[in-house]
Design a protein around this motif. Structure first.
Motif, PDB file in Angstrom:
ATOM      1  N   THR A 110       0.828  -1.214   0.000  1.00 46.21           N
ATOM      2  CA  THR A 110       0.000   0.000   0.000  1.00 46.21           C
ATOM      3  C   THR A 110       0.861   1.263   0.000  1.00 46.21           C
ATOM      4  N   MET A 111       2.085   1.171   0.522  1.00 44.53           N
ATOM      5  CA  MET A 111       2.987   2.313   0.528  1.00 44.53           C
ATOM      6  C   MET A 111       3.375   2.727  -0.885  1.00 44.53           C
ATOM      7  N   ALA A 112       3.404   1.751  -1.805  1.00 43.08           N
ATOM      8  CA  ALA A 112       3.895   2.022  -3.157  1.00 43.08           C
ATOM      9  C   ALA A 112       2.960   2.943  -3.933  1.00 43.08           C
ATOM     10  N   VAL A 113       1.654   2.833  -3.697  1.00 43.97           N
ATOM     11  CA  VAL A 113       0.680   3.574  -4.506  1.00 43.97           C
ATOM     12  C   VAL A 113       0.850   5.088  -4.400  1.00 43.97           C
ATOM     13  N   PRO A 114       0.777   5.683  -3.191  1.00 42.89           N
ATOM     14  CA  PRO A 114       0.929   7.146  -3.126  1.00 42.89           C
ATOM     15  C   PRO A 114       2.309   7.624  -3.566  1.00 42.89           C
ATOM     16  N   MET A 115       3.344   6.799  -3.363  1.00 42.54           N
ATOM     17  CA  MET A 115       4.686   7.207  -3.765  1.00 42.54           C
ATOM     18  C   MET A 115       4.824   7.195  -5.291  1.00 42.54           C
ATOM     19  N   PHE A 116       4.240   6.194  -5.963  1.00 39.91           N
ATOM     20  CA  PHE A 116       4.241   6.179  -7.428  1.00 39.91           C
ATOM     21  C   PHE A 116       3.413   7.334  -7.990  1.00 39.91           C
ATOM     22  N   GLU A 117       2.252   7.574  -7.388  1.00 40.37           N
ATOM     23  CA  GLU A 117       1.394   8.659  -7.876  1.00 40.37           C
ATOM     24  C   GLU A 117       2.084  10.014  -7.736  1.00 40.37           C
ATOM     25  N   SER A 118       2.756  10.207  -6.623  1.00 41.98           N
ATOM     26  CA  SER A 118       3.498  11.446  -6.416  1.00 41.98           C
ATOM     27  C   SER A 118       4.621  11.578  -7.439  1.00 41.98           C
ATOM     28  N   LEU A 119       5.321  10.477  -7.698  1.00 40.13           N
ATOM     29  CA  LEU A 119       6.414  10.486  -8.671  1.00 40.13           C
ATOM     30  C   LEU A 119       5.910  10.863 -10.061  1.00 40.13           C
ATOM     31  N   MET A 120       4.784  10.306 -10.463  1.00 47.58           N
ATOM     32  CA  MET A 120       4.252  10.597 -11.799  1.00 47.58           C
ATOM     33  C   MET A 120       3.875  12.074 -11.929  1.00 47.58           C
ATOM     34  N   LYS A 121       3.299  12.643 -10.891  1.00 52.92           N
ATOM     35  CA  LYS A 121       2.956  14.074 -10.909  1.00 52.92           C
ATOM     36  C   LYS A 121       4.218  14.939 -11.009  1.00 52.92           C
ATOM     37  N   GLU A 122       5.252  14.540 -10.267  1.00 51.26           N
ATOM     38  CA  GLU A 122       6.506  15.311 -10.284  1.00 51.26           C
ATOM     39  C   GLU A 122       7.178  15.250 -11.651  1.00 51.26           C
ATOM     40  N   MET A 123       7.106  14.077 -12.300  1.00 49.76           N
ATOM     41  CA  MET A 123       7.698  13.955 -13.628  1.00 49.76           C
ATOM     42  C   MET A 123       6.929  14.797 -14.645  1.00 49.76           C
ATOM     43  N   GLU A 124       5.616  14.868 -14.516  1.00 53.52           N
ATOM     44  CA  GLU A 124       4.822  15.699 -15.421  1.00 53.52           C
ATOM     45  C   GLU A 124       5.203  17.173 -15.281  1.00 53.52           C
ATOM     46  N   LYS A 125       5.377  17.629 -14.047  1.00 53.15           N
ATOM     47  CA  LYS A 125       5.784  19.017 -13.813  1.00 53.15           C
ATOM     48  C   LYS A 125       7.169  19.279 -14.402  1.00 53.15           C
ATOM     49  N   ALA A 126       8.072  18.294 -14.234  1.00 56.15           N
ATOM     50  CA  ALA A 126       9.432  18.452 -14.762  1.00 56.15           C
ATOM     51  C   ALA A 126       9.423  18.523 -16.295  1.00 56.15           C
ATOM     52  N   LYS A 127       8.590  17.703 -16.927  1.00 55.81           N
ATOM     53  CA  LYS A 127       8.511  17.715 -18.390  1.00 55.81           C
ATOM     54  C   LYS A 127       7.963  19.044 -18.906  1.00 55.81           C
ATOM     55  N   GLN A 128       7.046  19.638 -18.155  1.00 54.84           N
ATOM     56  CA  GLN A 128       6.502  20.944 -18.549  1.00 54.84           C
ATOM     57  C   GLN A 128       7.570  22.032 -18.522  1.00 54.84           C
ATOM     58  N   LYS A 129       8.624  21.784 -17.750  1.00 50.59           N
ATOM     59  CA  LYS A 129       9.740  22.728 -17.671  1.00 50.59           C
ATOM     60  C   LYS A 129      10.881  22.307 -18.595  1.00 50.59           C
ATOM     61  N   ASN A 130      10.569  21.374 -19.507  1.00 53.01           N
ATOM     62  CA  ASN A 130      11.545  20.863 -20.492  1.00 53.01           C
ATOM     63  C   ASN A 130      12.725  20.145 -19.833  1.00 53.01           C
ATOM     64  N   MET A 131      12.488  19.550 -18.708  1.00 51.35           N
ATOM     65  CA  MET A 131      13.521  18.743 -18.054  1.00 51.35           C
ATOM     66  C   MET A 131      13.473  17.328 -18.605  1.00 51.35           C
ATOM     67  N   LYS A 132      14.570  16.596 -18.438  1.00 49.97           N
ATOM     68  CA  LYS A 132      14.752  15.309 -19.110  1.00 49.97           C
ATOM     69  C   LYS A 132      14.057  14.152 -18.361  1.00 49.97           C
ATOM     70  N   TYR A 133      12.734  14.193 -18.351  1.00 51.79           N
ATOM     71  CA  TYR A 133      11.974  13.117 -17.708  1.00 51.79           C
ATOM     72  C   TYR A 133      10.886  12.572 -18.621  1.00 51.79           C
ATOM     73  N   ASP A 134      11.094  12.724 -19.919  1.00 53.15           N
ATOM     74  CA  ASP A 134      10.186  12.153 -20.910  1.00 53.15           C
ATOM     75  C   ASP A 134      10.807  10.847 -21.408  1.00 53.15           C
TER      76      ASP A 134
END
Length: 294
Positions: free
Chosen positions: A181-205
């Motif tokens: 159960t710990m994995a779910v919120p941590m994965f969801e948070s990671l995916m949101k952070e990667m989306e924000k990073a991609k919007q700033k043209n950072m290398k997470y695509d």
């Protein structure tokens, strides 16, 4: 055991002096003790946990979690831990919050590191190909793939070394017996952070993710081998893998693995998985369904 033996000796030596009431009282005490022990074993321990971005104080804790994966492999996990901390806008650590009651006079400055219970993050191993730890990891895994799954070796190397399609090393590590159960919120948070990073043209695509999962193999009836994942949810990633192979780490086993292997007949492996990046959210949704986290 000692008290039971002593009780039998007393019964033999004082057989004539024991009346029925004494026997009944003694049995009641034993039953009461047994009930107390069972009640203690059935109790659940509640952990108060918090997730936050990695910082310098987490270095030893992160390195320990990475060491669980790579054991004695020649990989600079200290450099990898530093890299994870340096990109603290991506990923999170799960920790047990500091409590003043836990203070002891002889506490040292490293105690905070021991509170790191889980880590979820991603490292762009295409963008960071010049780091020693990345070179060492890719070389080691390529060698293992060639030894254990030659039919996948060419595809594995092509995915890992294509400069036009970035691969992320997906880290999802936690200590043994912590629930999925710990994995779910941590994965969801990671995916949101990667989306924000991609919007700033950072290398997470990413085109693909690479995972190195801790598994154990045990012989069952009729010599059938059963594979068990330390983090049970990681088996779902294997279902969508483009490349998947395993290699034994029995000769690198640590004390915990050695105990399991010797007592339960388990052989430790590492399962290497490369899966398409667009499958991450699908798998996280499946994990959420399976663990009942809604």
């Amino acid at each position: 055991m000692a008290s039971s033996k002593k009780k039998r000796v007393d019964e033999e030596e004082m057989e004539d002096d024991i009346d029925d009431d004494d026997v009944i009282d003694d049995d009641d005490d034993i039953e009461s003790d047994s009930d107390d022990e069972q009640e203690a074993m059935d109790q659940e321990i509640q952990l108060d946990l918090e997730a936050r971005t990695p910082d310098d104080s987490d270095f030893n804790g992160i390195r320990t979690l990475l060491q669980q994966v790579f054991l004695k492999a020649h990989i600079n996990v200290s450099e990898l831990a530093d890299t994870i901390i340096s990109q603290n806008y991506i990923g999170s650590v799960m920790k047990q919050p500091y409590s003043p009651e836990d203070d002891d006079d002889d506490d040292d400055d490293d105690d905070s590191d021991m509170t790191v219970l889980a880590l979820t993050t991603v490292v762009n191993i295409t963008e960071r190909k010049n780091l020693d730890c990345v070179k060492q990891m890719k070389s080691m895994l390529s060698t293992k793939c060639n030894q254990c799954a030659k039919g996948q070796h060419e595809k594995f190397n092509k995915l890992l070394n294509d400069p036009d399609h970035h691969v992320g090393y997906l880290v999802s590590e936690r200590f043994l017996n912590l629930p999925p159960t710990m994995a779910v919120p941590m994965f969801e948070s990671l995916m949101k952070e990667m989306e924000k990073a991609k919007q700033k043209n950072m290398k997470y695509d990413f085109s693909h993710y690479l995972m190195v999962c801790k598994t154990f193999e045990m012989k069952a009836a009729h010599n059938v081998k059963q594979i068990m994942y330390s983090n049970s949810e990681e088996e779902l990633f294997e279902e969508v893998a483009d490349v998947c192979f395993k290699y034994s780490v029995a000769h690198e086993r640590d004390s915990c693995v050695e105990k399991w292997s010797s007592e339960d007949g388990m052989e430790p492996f590492r399962n290497v998985i490369i899966f398409p990046a667009d499958k991450l959210s699908v798998i996280v949704d499946k994990i959420k369904q399976e663990v009942g986290n809604t």
